[in-house]
Design a protein around this motif. Structure first.
Motif, PDB file in Angstrom:
ATOM      1  N   TYR A 437       7.093 -48.472 -19.941  1.00  0.00           N
ATOM      2  CA  TYR A 437       7.230 -47.358 -19.399  1.00  0.00           C
ATOM      3  C   TYR A 437       5.630 -46.884 -18.959  1.00  0.00           C
ATOM      4  O   TYR A 437       4.800 -47.550 -19.394  1.00  0.00           O
ATOM      5  N   SER A 438       5.517 -45.935 -18.094  1.00  0.00           N
ATOM      6  CA  SER A 438       4.116 -45.339 -17.994  1.00  0.00           C
ATOM      7  C   SER A 438       4.104 -43.797 -17.837  1.00  0.00           C
ATOM      8  O   SER A 438       3.923 -43.180 -16.751  1.00  0.00           O
ATOM      9  N   ILE A 439       4.564 -43.228 -18.926  1.00  0.00           N
ATOM     10  CA  ILE A 439       4.554 -41.920 -19.121  1.00  0.00           C
ATOM     11  C   ILE A 439       3.445 -41.252 -19.927  1.00  0.00           C
ATOM     12  O   ILE A 439       3.204 -41.889 -20.938  1.00  0.00           O
ATOM     13  N   PRO A 440       2.575 -40.399 -19.403  1.00  0.00           N
ATOM     14  CA  PRO A 440       1.508 -39.705 -20.018  1.00  0.00           C
ATOM     15  C   PRO A 440       1.812 -38.840 -21.252  1.00  0.00           C
ATOM     16  O   PRO A 440       3.220 -38.559 -21.314  1.00  0.00           O
ATOM     17  N   ASP A 441       1.027 -39.112 -22.229  1.00  0.00           N
ATOM     18  CA  ASP A 441       1.350 -38.460 -23.611  1.00  0.00           C
ATOM     19  C   ASP A 441       1.281 -36.916 -23.440  1.00  0.00           C
ATOM     20  O   ASP A 441       2.058 -36.226 -24.254  1.00  0.00           O
ATOM     21  N   THR A 442       0.988 -36.350 -22.279  1.00  0.00           N
ATOM     22  CA  THR A 442       0.614 -34.966 -22.025  1.00  0.00           C
ATOM     23  C   THR A 442       2.054 -34.389 -21.638  1.00  0.00           C
ATOM     24  O   THR A 442       1.992 -32.952 -21.547  1.00  0.00           O
ATOM     25  N   LEU A 443       3.046 -34.920 -21.117  1.00  0.00           N
ATOM     26  CA  LEU A 443       4.081 -34.550 -20.493  1.00  0.00           C
ATOM     27  C   LEU A 443       4.958 -33.994 -21.828  1.00  0.00           C
ATOM     28  O   LEU A 443       5.129 -34.530 -23.021  1.00  0.00           O
ATOM     29  N   LYS A 444       5.874 -33.045 -21.555  1.00  0.00           N
ATOM     30  CA  LYS A 444       6.642 -32.225 -22.256  1.00  0.00           C
ATOM     31  C   LYS A 444       8.148 -32.526 -21.859  1.00  0.00           C
ATOM     32  O   LYS A 444       8.422 -33.058 -20.628  1.00  0.00           O
ATOM     33  N   LYS A 445       8.972 -31.987 -22.856  1.00  0.00           N
ATOM     34  CA  LYS A 445      10.601 -32.384 -22.670  1.00  0.00           C
ATOM     35  C   LYS A 445      10.867 -31.582 -21.220  1.00  0.00           C
ATOM     36  O   LYS A 445      11.657 -31.785 -20.474  1.00  0.00           O
ATOM     37  N   CYS A 446      10.387 -30.504 -21.015  1.00  0.00           N
ATOM     38  CA  CYS A 446      10.493 -29.727 -19.848  1.00  0.00           C
ATOM     39  C   CYS A 446       9.947 -30.266 -18.506  1.00  0.00           C
ATOM     40  O   CYS A 446      10.480 -29.559 -17.315  1.00  0.00           O
ATOM     41  N   HIS A 447       9.472 -31.270 -18.881  1.00  0.00           N
ATOM     42  CA  HIS A 447       8.983 -32.174 -17.425  1.00  0.00           C
ATOM     43  C   HIS A 447       9.980 -33.223 -16.905  1.00  0.00           C
ATOM     44  O   HIS A 447       9.623 -34.033 -16.270  1.00  0.00           O
ATOM     45  N   VAL A 448      10.913 -33.634 -17.964  1.00  0.00           N
ATOM     46  CA  VAL A 448      11.801 -34.747 -17.845  1.00  0.00           C
ATOM     47  C   VAL A 448      12.427 -34.760 -16.452  1.00  0.00           C
ATOM     48  O   VAL A 448      12.335 -36.088 -15.877  1.00  0.00           O
ATOM     49  N   LEU A 449      12.916 -34.036 -15.717  1.00  0.00           N
ATOM     50  CA  LEU A 449      13.530 -34.020 -14.306  1.00  0.00           C
ATOM     51  C   LEU A 449      12.482 -34.516 -13.311  1.00  0.00           C
ATOM     52  O   LEU A 449      12.522 -35.145 -12.291  1.00  0.00           O
ATOM     53  N   ASP A 450      11.294 -33.766 -13.356  1.00  0.00           N
ATOM     54  CA  ASP A 450      10.352 -34.286 -12.460  1.00  0.00           C
ATOM     55  C   ASP A 450       9.607 -35.319 -12.574  1.00  0.00           C
ATOM     56  O   ASP A 450       9.461 -35.919 -11.458  1.00  0.00           O
ATOM     57  N   ALA A 451       9.386 -35.765 -13.875  1.00  0.00           N
ATOM     58  CA  ALA A 451       8.979 -37.272 -13.924  1.00  0.00           C
ATOM     59  C   ALA A 451      10.118 -38.197 -13.479  1.00  0.00           C
ATOM     60  O   ALA A 451       9.671 -39.220 -12.994  1.00  0.00           O
ATOM     61  N   TRP A 452      11.386 -37.832 -13.704  1.00  0.00           N
ATOM     62  CA  TRP A 452      12.450 -38.553 -12.884  1.00  0.00           C
ATOM     63  C   TRP A 452      12.308 -38.787 -11.524  1.00  0.00           C
ATOM     64  O   TRP A 452      12.445 -39.864 -11.021  1.00  0.00           O
ATOM     65  N   TYR A 453      12.011 -37.543 -10.773  1.00  0.00           N
ATOM     66  CA  TYR A 453      11.656 -37.814  -9.442  1.00  0.00           C
ATOM     67  C   TYR A 453      10.621 -38.498  -9.075  1.00  0.00           C
ATOM     68  O   TYR A 453      10.459 -39.253  -7.967  1.00  0.00           O
ATOM     69  N   LEU A 454       9.486 -38.465  -9.946  1.00  0.00           N
ATOM     70  CA  LEU A 454       8.280 -39.331  -9.800  1.00  0.00           C
ATOM     71  C   LEU A 454       8.457 -40.689  -9.637  1.00  0.00           C
ATOM     72  O   LEU A 454       7.791 -41.330  -8.931  1.00  0.00           O
ATOM     73  N   ALA A 455       9.315 -41.310 -10.602  1.00  0.00           N
ATOM     74  CA  ALA A 455       9.298 -42.482 -10.718  1.00  0.00           C
ATOM     75  C   ALA A 455      10.489 -43.091  -9.820  1.00  0.00           C
ATOM     76  O   ALA A 455      10.250 -44.245  -9.287  1.00  0.00           O
ATOM     77  N   TYR A 456      11.325 -42.114  -9.177  1.00  0.00           N
ATOM     78  CA  TYR A 456      12.162 -42.498  -8.181  1.00  0.00           C
ATOM     79  C   TYR A 456      11.429 -42.487  -6.943  1.00  0.00           C
ATOM     80  O   TYR A 456      11.416 -43.663  -6.098  1.00  0.00           O
ATOM     81  N   PHE A 457      10.390 -42.001  -6.720  1.00  0.00           N
ATOM     82  CA  PHE A 457       9.611 -41.758  -5.571  1.00  0.00           C
ATOM     83  C   PHE A 457       8.599 -43.034  -5.528  1.00  0.00           C
ATOM     84  O   PHE A 457       8.683 -43.377  -4.542  1.00  0.00           O
ATOM     85  N   TYR A 458       8.164 -43.225  -6.740  1.00  0.00           N
ATOM     86  CA  TYR A 458       7.155 -44.480  -6.728  1.00  0.00           C
ATOM     87  C   TYR A 458       8.008 -45.674  -6.251  1.00  0.00           C
ATOM     88  O   TYR A 458       7.481 -46.579  -5.506  1.00  0.00           O
ATOM     89  N   LYS A 459       9.143 -45.859  -6.724  1.00  0.00           N
ATOM     90  CA  LYS A 459       9.870 -47.048  -6.322  1.00  0.00           C
ATOM     91  C   LYS A 459      10.287 -46.906  -4.975  1.00  0.00           C
ATOM     92  O   LYS A 459      10.318 -48.214  -4.371  1.00  0.00           O
ATOM     93  N   SER A 460      10.611 -45.869  -4.397  1.00  0.00           N
ATOM     94  CA  SER A 460      10.934 -45.785  -3.037  1.00  0.00           C
ATOM     95  C   SER A 460       9.521 -46.062  -2.244  1.00  0.00           C
ATOM     96  O   SER A 460       9.576 -46.707  -0.991  1.00  0.00           O
ATOM     97  N   TYR A 461       8.450 -45.701  -2.542  1.00  0.00           N
ATOM     98  CA  TYR A 461       7.027 -45.519  -1.879  1.00  0.00           C
ATOM     99  C   TYR A 461       6.600 -46.851  -1.871  1.00  0.00           C
ATOM    100  O   TYR A 461       5.998 -47.478  -0.826  1.00  0.00           O
ATOM    101  N   ARG A 462       6.313 -47.410  -3.187  1.00  0.00           N
ATOM    102  CA  ARG A 462       5.614 -48.636  -3.004  1.00  0.00           C
ATOM    103  C   ARG A 462       6.340 -49.929  -2.800  1.00  0.00           C
ATOM    104  O   ARG A 462       5.834 -51.099  -3.190  1.00  0.00           O
TER     105      ARG A 462
END
Length: 576
Positions: A437-462
């Motif tokens: 995984y490549s999740i920053p240590d500074t992320l909180k539980k309240c960021h989990v949904l946005d992190a999911w979007y970004l992982a999905y986006f990276y897969k779609s984009y790259r």
């Protein structure tokens, strides 16, 4: 005469059934039959049998039942009376074998010696002291009004063959919780039907024990008396093996295989409440953590060994039990701290704790709402950057984040919304399953949904992966939309690419069906109007002070052009 003989004649199977019910040997069962026949022949209704017609034969059967019914209220006493008759019959009681069988005399001298193991007391025929003897003694030797004084014992005796199933309930509930946290909202019905349960439970002790408990309970419960529409394939199927599909073990209130789980839970809850209701404690919810019935047959038998008494009848030992003591044992030891369970059907249909929701049955926005209602979600601040090393890392992170979303949505894992996201995912075991995984240590539980979007986006984009490949829409944007790219810097194009990606994932890949209540149709609307409306509905809209100044998209773009324009944005970004 032949018809009557067929009715009176008994088979070996009948004798075995009587032996188990009366907890007596074959000789005692025959004595009981003899007493029944004596009662039948002495009754007024038994005279002048006429069996030439069906009504006459029905009358004869009714007479047999009427003669046997009083005897069945206390069969132990009936057998004892028959034995007394034998004792007083000089033609029989003087027989040496009868004397030994009924323990009228000590064993013959040749069977005894000065050795302790040969003492006469050890050669007595005594009843086997076990739970079956206790239950049969209570059912057959205690009058109905006396049984009501011991309601817990009475219920226990009625359901004793199934009491052990109540200890399986916690394992089955943990089994459902873990499966639903992994697959609810994330798996399709087709995927679940194509996945054998053996592949899911492998190397997971909780799932392995839960599956074994599920299969055992299903084998022993009754599927005839059910309020759920069990599929025909499972009505007569008792032997559940690990090649069954995963969908069978995902509970859902729909007339397909998952409804078997609801029948299983409903049956076990009814059995649990039937016994526990005597404690007069308040109900608990199925989703609560509660104590289950602590029933151990060996411990119960050991208790009987220390709570019975023996009365000598002549030289015969007759076992007696203290039902009041056993009543207290059940309430204090077996049911200590146990509460009845709320049996409302709503806990299967209105809550996610024990209800599977397949991916095609819900919109992603509905999932976001449920997640947000449990723990409010936020956008990841611009100061925190997420960079995935490669496509594989993004894909693994996306899977791990989806597992975390499932846990939070179901109310599992607890913890504060400001807890470290990585700490939470490691605590629930998400990263044990999904490495790299490549999740920053500074992320909180309240960021989990946005992190999911970004992982999905990276897969779609790259990658060459196109998440919108299955969507049937216009494949090329209007020619005049190309002028929009003139003079636009890479940052603005990248932000629009991400925002449009969110919209397309929510409202096209995971959109609701057209007949879903509250569904929205964007057909014919300008793309900017769609995005403005979406911004009001999404839970992760940027706040006003965080929202960047972005130029509007071309007015020529309609909803139908959204996928084509997203691909144009992606192509423009990749050129840089």
């Amino acid at each position: 005469k032949q018809w009557y003989q067929r009715r009176v004649a008994i088979t070996a199977g009948d004798l075995e059934g009587m032996r188990l019910h009366l907890n007596a040997g074959p000789d005692e069962c025959v004595l009981f039959l003899v007493k029944t026949i004596i009662s039948l022949t002495e009754s007024a209704e038994s005279r002048n049998y006429i069996c030439s017609s069906k009504p006459d034969r029905n009358n004869v059967e009714a007479s047999i039942v009427a003669a046997a019914q009083p005897l069945l209220e206390n069969p132990t006493g009936v057998i004892r009376d028959a034995q007394v008759l034998i004792v007083h019959d000089v033609n029989v009681a003087t027989d040496p074998l009868v004397k030994q069988l009924y323990e009228f005399d000590d064993p013959p001298a040749q069977l005894t010696s000065s050795d302790y193991h040969c003492r006469p007391e050890l050669w007595r025929n005594s009843q086997p002291l076990n739970l079956t003897l206790f239950c049969n003694s209570f059912s057959n030797s205690v009058a109905a009004h006396e049984q009501d004084r011991y309601p817990t014992v009475k219920t226990f005796v009625d359901i004793r063959e199934q009491v052990h199933l109540l200890g399986l309930l916690p394992k089955i509930l943990d089994f459902f919780r873990r499966l639903l946290s992994r697959y609810s909202y994330k798996s399709s019905l087709e995927e679940a039907r194509n996945t054998p349960i053996r592949d899911v439970i492998k190397d997971d002790p909780i799932l392995e024990e839960g599956f074994a408990a599920w299969a055992q309970a299903w084998k022993e419960i009754n599927v005839e008396s059910t309020k759920f529409a069990i599929p025909e394939a499972y009505k007569n199927k008792k032997d559940i093996r690990d090649n069954e599909p995963l969908s069978l073990f995902l509970p859902e209130p729909v007339a397909r295989e998952g409804i078997c789980c609801l029948h299983l839970l409903d049956t076990l809850i009814a059995l649990h409440n039937k016994l526990v209701r005597h404690t007069k404690r308040k109900n608990v919810k199925l989703s609560d953590r509660f104590l289950s019935v602590d029933y151990d047959p060996e411990r119960t038998t050991m208790f009987l060994l220390y709570s019975h008494s023996v009365r000598l009848v002549g030289k015969h030992r007759e076992v007696r039990f203290s039902y009041g003591v056993f009543e207290r044992y059940l309430k204090d030891e077996v049911l200590g701290g146990v509460h009845p369970i709320l049996d409302s059907i709503k806990q299967f249909t209105d809550h996610d704790t024990f209800k599977m929701t397949y991916r095609e049955d819900v919109t992603w926005l509905e999932l976001c709402n449920k997640l947000h209602a449990r723990e409010p979600q936020q956008r990841i601040p611009d100061t925190i950057k997420i960079e995935f090393g490669d496509i594989r890392a993004a894909n693994e992170a996306k899977k791990a984040l989806a597992t975390a979303i499932g846990y939070i949505r179901a109310g599992l894992g607890s913890g504060s919304p400001n807890e470290s996201l990585i700490g939470f995912m490691e605590r629930i075991g998400s990263f044990k399953e999904h490495a790299n995984y490549s999740i920053p240590d500074t992320l909180k539980k309240c960021h989990v949904l946005d992190a999911w979007y970004l992982a999905y986006f990276y897969k779609s984009y790259r990658s060459t992966y196109d998440p919108f490949d299955s969507i049937n829409m216009v494949t090329t944007p209007p020619p005049e939309s190309h002028e929009w790219f003139t003079g636009k810097n890479h940052k603005i194009i990248k932000i629009w690419l991400m925002e449009l990606h969110r919209f397309l994932i929510d409202w096209m890949v995971l959109k609701p069906s057209e007949d879903t209540e509250g569904s929205v149709s964007y057909e014919g609307m300008e793309l900017m109007e769609c995005l403005d409306f979406f911004k009001e509905r999404t839970l992760l809209a940027r706040s006003e002070n965080e929202e960047p100044e972005l130029p509007d998209l071309p007015e020529c773009l309609n909803y139908e052009h959204s996928v084509a324009f997203w691909l144009a944005l992606k192509e423009s970004c990749l050129k840089v």
